[in-house]
Design a protein around this motif. Structure first.
Motif, PDB file in Angstrom:
ATOM      1  N   LYS A 101       0.862  -1.184   0.000  1.00  0.00           N
ATOM      2  CA  LYS A 101       0.000   0.000   0.000  1.00  0.00           C
ATOM      3  C   LYS A 101       0.898   1.233   0.000  1.00  0.00           C
ATOM      4  O   LYS A 101       1.549   1.539   0.988  1.00  0.00           O
ATOM      5  N   ASN A 102       0.953   1.897  -1.142  1.00  0.00           N
ATOM      6  CA  ASN A 102       1.772   3.094  -1.282  1.00  0.00           C
ATOM      7  C   ASN A 102       0.897   4.333  -1.177  1.00  0.00           C
ATOM      8  O   ASN A 102      -0.267   4.314  -1.559  1.00  0.00           O
ATOM      9  N   LEU A 103       1.507   5.412  -0.694  1.00  0.00           N
ATOM     10  CA  LEU A 103       0.823   6.705  -0.717  1.00  0.00           C
ATOM     11  C   LEU A 103       0.767   7.189  -2.154  1.00  0.00           C
ATOM     12  O   LEU A 103       1.709   6.987  -2.919  1.00  0.00           O
ATOM     13  N   SER A 104      -0.306   7.870  -2.501  1.00  0.00           N
ATOM     14  CA  SER A 104      -0.351   8.492  -3.819  1.00  0.00           C
ATOM     15  C   SER A 104       0.677   9.622  -3.844  1.00  0.00           C
ATOM     16  O   SER A 104       1.049  10.163  -2.799  1.00  0.00           O
ATOM     17  N   VAL A 105       1.141   9.970  -5.031  1.00  0.00           N
ATOM     18  CA  VAL A 105       2.115  11.051  -5.166  1.00  0.00           C
ATOM     19  C   VAL A 105       1.533  12.344  -4.598  1.00  0.00           C
ATOM     20  O   VAL A 105       2.223  13.097  -3.897  1.00  0.00           O
ATOM     21  N   GLU A 106       0.261  12.590  -4.854  1.00  0.00           N
ATOM     22  CA  GLU A 106      -0.377  13.815  -4.364  1.00  0.00           C
ATOM     23  C   GLU A 106      -0.370  13.876  -2.845  1.00  0.00           C
ATOM     24  O   GLU A 106      -0.039  14.906  -2.251  1.00  0.00           O
TER      25      GLU A 106
END
Length: 146
Positions: free
Chosen positions: A96-101
């Motif tokens: 689960k990665n953070l979105s770039v935004e």
């Protein structure tokens, strides 16, 4: 957890899995040394058929080095739970990665608050100008800060 009754009718518990945190539990804070007592306990658990899993806020690469030194070939829970990946075959069970935004918003807020930050990728990290953090990432995490 498996259980069975002893001759006296007492319930015996057989653990199937042990999840161990790395920093401050497996490895004392401020060192990279794992005691022989801890190494022996992990080996004994594996010999009893208990699955040993390491859990950490560290990157997969750093945790995999420690797992290898212990003879642990299993899934690692890394990046504060954001990645669950197998040490030998690379299978990703969860990611689960953070979105770039969102990551940008967090980094801007951290900088405004005077907090130090790092964003860790498999081969490099992006860090704020913090010499201690940069040294830690190089020496412990095995990644090159940019």
């Amino acid at each position: 957890m498996k259980s069975s009754k002893s001759e006296k009718g007492l319930v015996k518990m057989q653990y199937e899995l042990i999840a161990i945190d790395i920093d401050g539990t497996l490895v004392p804070i401020g060192t990279e040394c794992i005691s022989e007592v801890v190494r022996s306990a992990i080996t004994e658990a594996a010999l009893l058929g208990i699955t040993v899993v390491l859990a950490t806020g560290r990157s997969f690469r750093s945790a995999a080095q420690i797992a290898s030194s212990l003879g642990v070939d299993n899934y690692l829970i890394t990046s504060n739970g954001a990645l669950v990946q197998h040490t030998s075959n690379g299978e990703v069970l969860y990611q689960k990665n953070l979105s770039v935004e969102l990551a940008k918003k967090v980094l801007v807020a951290a900088r405004k608050s005077g907090l130090t930050f790092d964003v860790v990728y498999p081969d490099y990290s992006i860090v704020d100008n913090n010499p201690d953090l940069i040294e830690f990432l190089r020496d412990v995490e095995g990644v090159e800060p940019i």
